[in-house]
Motif scaffolding. Structure first.
Motif, mmCIF file in Angstrom:
data_model
loop_
_atom_site.group_PDB
_atom_site.id
_atom_site.type_symbol
_atom_site.label_atom_id
_atom_site.label_comp_id
_atom_site.label_asym_id
_atom_site.label_seq_id
_atom_site.Cartn_x
_atom_site.Cartn_y
_atom_site.Cartn_z
ATOM 1 N N GLY A 30 0.640 -1.298 -0.244
ATOM 2 C CA GLY A 30 -0.544 0.191 0.244
ATOM 3 C C GLY A 30 0.851 1.012 0.141
ATOM 4 N N GLU A 31 2.890 1.106 -0.362
ATOM 5 C CA GLU A 31 2.764 2.226 0.094
ATOM 6 C C GLU A 31 3.159 3.016 -1.688
ATOM 7 N N THR A 32 3.456 3.759 -1.467
ATOM 8 C CA THR A 32 4.115 4.399 -3.059
ATOM 9 C C THR A 32 5.770 4.464 -2.964
ATOM 10 N N VAL A 33 5.710 4.490 -4.192
ATOM 11 C CA VAL A 33 6.810 4.623 -4.129
ATOM 12 C C VAL A 33 7.784 5.907 -4.004
ATOM 13 N N VAL A 34 7.447 7.192 -3.963
ATOM 14 C CA VAL A 34 7.709 8.152 -3.751
ATOM 15 C C VAL A 34 7.540 8.078 -2.236
ATOM 16 N N ASP A 35 6.702 7.544 -1.387
ATOM 17 C CA ASP A 35 6.958 7.215 0.423
ATOM 18 C C ASP A 35 7.678 6.006 0.462
ATOM 19 N N ALA A 36 8.075 5.576 0.051
ATOM 20 C CA ALA A 36 9.069 4.649 0.272
ATOM 21 C C ALA A 36 10.507 5.227 0.093
ATOM 22 N N ILE A 37 10.902 6.287 -1.166
ATOM 23 C CA ILE A 37 11.900 6.906 -1.271
ATOM 24 C C ILE A 37 12.398 7.144 0.153
ATOM 25 N N ARG A 38 11.354 8.081 0.611
ATOM 26 C CA ARG A 38 11.544 9.205 2.101
ATOM 27 C C ARG A 38 11.767 8.237 2.764
ATOM 28 N N ARG A 39 10.971 7.031 3.265
ATOM 29 C CA ARG A 39 11.484 6.237 4.210
ATOM 30 C C ARG A 39 12.408 6.290 4.657
ATOM 31 N N HIS A 40 13.437 5.934 2.836
ATOM 32 C CA HIS A 40 14.446 4.998 3.553
ATOM 33 C C HIS A 40 15.765 6.167 3.455
ATOM 34 N N GLY A 41 15.241 7.719 3.633
ATOM 35 C CA GLY A 41 15.733 8.735 3.658
ATOM 36 C C GLY A 41 16.410 9.567 2.517
ATOM 37 N N TYR A 42 15.780 9.728 1.947
ATOM 38 C CA TYR A 42 16.189 9.460 0.194
ATOM 39 C C TYR A 42 15.324 10.288 -0.152
ATOM 40 N N ARG A 43 15.594 11.391 -1.697
ATOM 41 C CA ARG A 43 14.538 12.408 -2.397
ATOM 42 C C ARG A 43 14.491 12.197 -3.013
ATOM 43 N N THR A 44 13.913 12.530 -4.035
ATOM 44 C CA THR A 44 14.282 12.692 -5.548
ATOM 45 C C THR A 44 12.757 14.142 -5.595
ATOM 46 N N ARG A 45 12.895 14.443 -7.458
ATOM 47 C CA ARG A 45 12.345 15.828 -7.398
ATOM 48 C C ARG A 45 10.755 14.527 -7.679
ATOM 49 N N TYR A 46 10.225 15.591 -7.347
ATOM 50 C CA TYR A 46 7.880 15.779 -6.733
ATOM 51 C C TYR A 46 7.882 17.184 -6.515
ATOM 52 N N ALA A 47 6.368 17.415 -6.143
ATOM 53 C CA ALA A 47 5.969 18.625 -6.324
ATOM 54 C C ALA A 47 4.612 18.468 -5.005
ATOM 55 N N CYS A 48 3.718 17.430 -5.598
ATOM 56 C CA CYS A 48 2.139 17.745 -5.326
ATOM 57 C C CYS A 48 2.527 16.538 -4.484
#
Length: 122
Positions: A30-48
Motif C-alpha cells: 500500500g506504500e507508494t514509490v515516493v513514500d518508500a523513497i522518503r522512508r529510506h532517507g532519500y529524496r527525488t523530484r516531486y511536487a504535489c
C-alpha cells in the motif's frame, strides 16, 4: 489505472530499483514509490505527492504498478502509459519494479551521500 493486477501481488513484498543510481529499496504494501523513497532517507523530484502535477514522472523499465486512486489523463495519458511512464508519487509496485528517473531528476540521500553500485568501497 493499473498496469497489471494480481491479488497475490498486493500482499507480496515489493521492491523498487531506481536507475541510474542503482539503488534498491523495500516498499511496504500500500506504500507508494515516493513514500518508500522518503522512508529510506532519500529524496527525488516531486511536487504535489498526489499525482496532480507530473513532476515525478519516471520510466517504468520493468514490473507493474497500480494506482489506488485514478490519475488524471492530463498528467499521465494513455500514450504515457503505453510508453512506459509512471507517477512514483502515486504508483504502488506489484512485486519488484525498476524505474528510471527522468534526465532532470536525481536520487539524493538526505542523511549522507549515495555511493553508486560498484563504488561502495571507494
Amino acid at each position: 489505472m493499473t498496469e497489471s493486477c494480481s491479488d497475490a501481488a498486493d500482499l507480496a513484498p515489493s521492491t523498487v530499483r531506481i536507475l541510474p543510481a542503482d539503488v534498491r529499496l523495500n516498499v511496504r504494501p500500500g506504500e507508494t514509490v515516493v513514500d518508500a523513497i522518503r522512508r529510506h532517507g532519500y529524496r527525488t523530484r516531486y511536487a504535489c505527492r498526489r499525482g496532480g502535477c507530473g513532476a515525478c514522472k519516471a520510466e517504468l523499465v520493468d514490473g507493474a504498478v497500480t494506482y489506488a486512486t485514478p490519475v488524471a489523463e492530463s498528467v499521465l495519458s494513455q500514450a504515457d502509459l503505453g510508453n512506459g511512464k509512471c507517477l512514483p508519487c502515486k504508483a504502488e509496485p506489484l512485486g519488484e519494479i525498476v524505474i528510471r528517473l527522468a534526465d532532470r531528476d536525481r536520487l539524493r540521500y538526505v542523511y549522507g551521500s549515495i555511493q553508486p553500485a560498484g563504488n561502495a568501497g571507494r
